[in-house]
Design a protein around this motif. Structure first.
Motif, short mmCIF file in Angstrom:
data_model
loop_
_atom_site.label_atom_id
_atom_site.label_comp_id
_atom_site.label_asym_id
_atom_site.label_seq_id
_atom_site.Cartn_x
_atom_site.Cartn_y
_atom_site.Cartn_z
N UNK A 157 41.41 52.37 37.09
CA UNK A 157 40.58 51.87 38.18
C UNK A 157 41.41 51.72 39.48
N UNK A 158 40.83 52.25 40.58
CA UNK A 158 41.51 52.16 41.88
C UNK A 158 41.19 50.83 42.55
N UNK A 159 42.12 50.37 43.40
CA UNK A 159 41.91 49.14 44.14
C UNK A 159 43.21 48.63 44.73
N UNK A 160 43.24 47.35 45.04
CA UNK A 160 44.43 46.78 45.64
C UNK A 160 44.53 47.12 47.11
N UNK A 161 45.53 46.58 47.82
CA UNK A 161 45.67 46.82 49.27
C UNK A 161 45.95 48.27 49.63
N UNK A 162 46.54 49.05 48.72
CA UNK A 162 46.89 50.44 49.01
C UNK A 162 45.99 51.44 48.29
N UNK A 212 36.13 45.86 46.94
CA UNK A 212 34.96 46.63 47.40
C UNK A 212 35.03 48.08 46.93
N UNK A 213 35.99 48.40 46.06
CA UNK A 213 36.10 49.77 45.57
C UNK A 213 35.10 50.01 44.44
N UNK A 214 34.51 51.18 44.45
CA UNK A 214 33.51 51.52 43.43
C UNK A 214 34.18 51.69 42.06
N UNK A 215 33.50 51.24 41.00
CA UNK A 215 33.98 51.46 39.63
C UNK A 215 33.90 52.95 39.32
N UNK A 216 35.02 53.50 38.82
CA UNK A 216 35.09 54.95 38.64
C UNK A 216 34.81 55.40 37.21
N UNK A 252 29.79 52.21 33.63
CA UNK A 252 29.76 52.54 35.06
C UNK A 252 28.33 52.69 35.52
N UNK A 253 27.52 53.35 34.70
CA UNK A 253 26.11 53.53 35.00
C UNK A 253 25.30 52.71 33.99
#
Length: 708
Positions: free
Chosen positions: A641-646, A684-688, A484-485
């Motif tokens: 990892x978060x993402x997708x349309x929702x 466009x979601x940040x990698x967590x 991530x970093x």
């Protein structure tokens, strides 16, 4: 005997009739008509009166009136005050000409409720003709705002007239005159022309102040507009235009209009005076007194609307008394305001003085002290016109002064702002320089930190297996490693071990607590613990390796009294050279085997490495692999990892679907497909979190060829 008595009675009646006629024919103060008179005032020398104070029933015969003691008027225009009883008037007209003459009897007060004119005829009876406020317009013989009668005087005759007047308890001032029809209509036309100009001025001032209120939203202009509206209707009622045009056949409005509009106009004048003189600031105590004055005025307004004679009469007396008190009270207040330096009060004082003078002149004329002429008859209109114009001018000047004061204050504020801006600019300049210095200092420190982290990355990369070693020990493997970093808490590990004459390849993917620098430090500790545990390992047991690694890690993290709950999740595999057997143990991280487009999942022990609170032993699984199987070991950075349309997590289901959709898969194609799916999911979601995925393809020919 009876014929004699009748003869004596007729003789006596004839004698009285003759003597009576001779008495009135020789009336000492009779009015003579020569045919050339246009205007004859009925003065105290030609008009006589009698007050029926006890409301006696009067028989309309000349004999009855002969016995009544008619007295001369006290003055040409008497004021009888607030009386309810009838007042009878008498005058005599003698026509000197041989022809008949027509003349109008005009009453100066158009607001009298009842004027009943009676003419004596030959029989000695009186013929009545009503005229007044309460008489319907269609029954009046002369249509005018005034009360007037048409008198027909036969040639060479002397005529007695009696008229009864009653004003129902209102202020009763009286005056009358005889006018030729031509003079009457010309005079009324001239008066109406003047009054039209007067009413037009009032309407213009009302509209002007109303628009001033719309523009400025100032209550002063609104209250003055309301005062002018009520004052206008009061004037229309007093001048006779109200009953003629606005409420001609409505007795209730005819009676109640004067006290209602008078009370309402005084109320709004009081409110206007408070605001104009700014009493709330200059004289707060007097302002509170004026506020209290509003309450009885409201009560008078309510009284004037009640359909009771007593309430109506009381409202008339109260509003007259209250107006007098207010006039006497408000002039000293204006003078005090001037002494306090409030300049708009000067114009207010002049306007109010003109109004008061005109009112007193009007009252003095009604009492007969001043003569009745155009200026005294309409002095009140002259004074009120000057008052409304001066008040309007005062409002404009007050608004102009307020505007200039506001502009001056705005200029002062702008000057203060400019000075403040100069000071602020200096402070901003100093602060900017300070910020620039701090920014430069932070950038330097940041460069140092990044440089240190970059160096830490090189150290971590030196600890991780190099690509050549991984390709040698696991020739059919593929790796996706994405911190991530700059540095990561996830790591992968590949080592070989010779035990009892057999070569083993140990490989694992670990996920240490945290990410970035803390995670990287933990990954170094965990890698060292794995290497040390592998060096001490006596048998090919992933369970023993994890237990020993756990012990070493706890020892390293518990050298001080403070308890540290950091640790590691790991999926650990051991492959025996020349065999199809795989030994596996997991600490919170699973093992997946892709076989014939299906995922076989092996669940880990729910226990991390480095936590002493859980003592359950690590489970060890031994399994036989098939040619074409693919081993998946990974950290939770992919599935969390978060993402997708929702904006939801990728989850195991997303990873499973990405793995089984590849036709004729290889380790490299599987890693590429999964990586593309996750990156598209992230968008466009940040990698967590850190990501580590190791896929090993099972091809025994290649594995054996490498000597494993």
């Amino acid at each position: 005997m009876k014929p004699l008595l009748v003869s004596l009675f007729l003789s006596f009646s004839f004698a009285f009739s003759v003597s009576s006629k001779n008495r009135f024919n020789n009336f000492p103060n009779q009015i003579s008509l020569s045919g050339y008179e246009d205007y004859i005032p009925l003065t105290n020398k030609t008009l006589f009166h009698w007050e029926n104070k006890h409301s006696k029933k009067v028989t309309l015969t000349e004999w009855n009136f002969y016995r009544i003691d008619f007295k001369q008027l006290p003055n040409p225009s008497p004021n009888f005050g607030f009386i309810k009883h009838d007042v009878w008037f008498h005058f005599n007209i003698k026509n000197k000409q041989i022809y008949d003459q027509v003349i109008f009897l005009s009453i100066n007060n158009p607001n009298l409720d009842l004027v009943e004119l009676n003419k004596v005829i030959e029989t000695g009876s009186l013929i009545p003709l009503d005229q007044g406020d309460l008489v319907p317009e269609h029954l009046k013989r002369i249509l005018s705002r005034k009360i007037a009668f048409r008198l027909e005087i036969p040639g060479r005759s002397s005529n007695n007239f009696y008229f009864r007047v009653n004003n129902g308890g209102e202020q009763f001032h009286f005056g009358a005159s005889l006018q030729s029809p031509r003079y009457f209509y010309q005079n009324e036309a001239g008066e109406n022309y003047f009054l039209g100009i007067y009413i037009g001025i009032l309407c213009f001032v009302i509209l002007f102040n109303f628009f001033m209120w719309l523009i400025t939203k100032e209550k002063l202009s609104l209250n003055y507009s309301l005062y002018l509206v009520t004052f206008l209707f009061l004037q229309l009622s007093l001048l006779g235009f109200g009953k003629l045009y606005f409420w001609p056949n409505t007795n209730y409005l005819i009676n109640h209009a004067n006290p209602f509009f008078a009370s309402a106009s005084v109320l709004f004048l009081l409110r206007f005076s408070r605001m104009y003189l700014d009493l709330g600031t200059l004289l707060p105590k007097i302002d509170r007194i004026f506020k209290v004055f509003q309450l009885p005025l409201i009560a008078i307004i309510v009284l004037s609307l009640l359909p009771f004679e007593s309430a109506y009469t009381l409202s008339i007396i109260a509003v007259n008394g209250f107006t007098l008190v207010l006039n006497l009270f408000i002039l000293p207040v204006a003078i005090i305001a001037i002494r306090k330096g409030y300049q708009p009060a000067k114009l207010f004082l002049i306007a109010f003085l003109l109004l008061v003078i005109s009112v007193f002149a009007f009252v003095l004329k009604n009492f007969g002290i001043l003569p009745s002429n155009f200026f005294t008859d309409f002095g009140f209109q002259f004074g009120s016109t000057a008052e409304v114009i001066l008040f309007s001018l005062g409002i404009v000047i007050r608004f102009k002064n307020f505007r200039e004061e506001a502009i001056n204050r705005l200029e002062e504020i702008n000057e203060i702002k400019e000075k403040a801006n100069v000071v602020l600019e200096e402070k901003v300049k100093l602060r900017t320089e300070e910020i620039e210095f701090q920014k430069k200092e932070i950038e330097e420190k940041n460069d140092e930190i990044i440089s240190s982290i970059s160096y830490a990355k090189r150290i971590q990369e030196a600890i991780l297996p190099n690509p050549l070693k991984r390709a040698h020990l696991l020739p059919t493997s593929a790796l996706w490693y994405a911190p991530k970093d700059i540095v990561a808490g996830d790591f992968y590990w590949v080592e070989e071990k010779h035990l009892a004459g057999i070569d083993y390849v140990f490989f694992a993917v670990g996920d240490c607590t945290g990410h970035g620098v803390p995670g990287a430090m933990m990954s170094v500790l965990c890698t060292n613990a794995l290497n040390a545990a592998l060096a001490d390992l006596k048998s090919a047991s992933t369970m023993d390796l994890l237990e020993h690694c756990n012990t070493l890690l706890l020892d390293n993290l518990s050298q001080h009294s403070e308890t540290i709950n950091d640790g590691m999740d790991i999926s650990l595999c051991c492959f025996e050279s020349g065999s199809k057997t795989l030994i596996w143990s997991g600490a919170n991280n699973p093992l997946w085997i892709l076989r014939n487009e299906e995922i076989i999942e092996f669940s880990p022990t729910k226990r991390p490495i480095g936590n002493s609170s859980i003592s359950a032993p690590f489970e060890e699984h031994k399994m036989v692999l098939n040619e074409g199987d693919f081993l998946f070991i990974f950290s939770d950075g992919i599935i969390d990892q978060f993402g997708g349309p929702k904006g939801k997590k990728f989850k195991k289901s997303g990873l499973r679907e990405a793995a089984i959709t590849i036709q004729h898969p290889t380790s490299e194609s599987l890693v590429k497909s999964i990586r593309n799916e996750v990156e598209n999911w992230m968008s466009h979601t940040e990698q967590i979190d850190d990501i580590a995925l190791l896929i090993v393809g099972i091809e025994f020919y290649l594995l054996c060829k490498k000597g494993l």
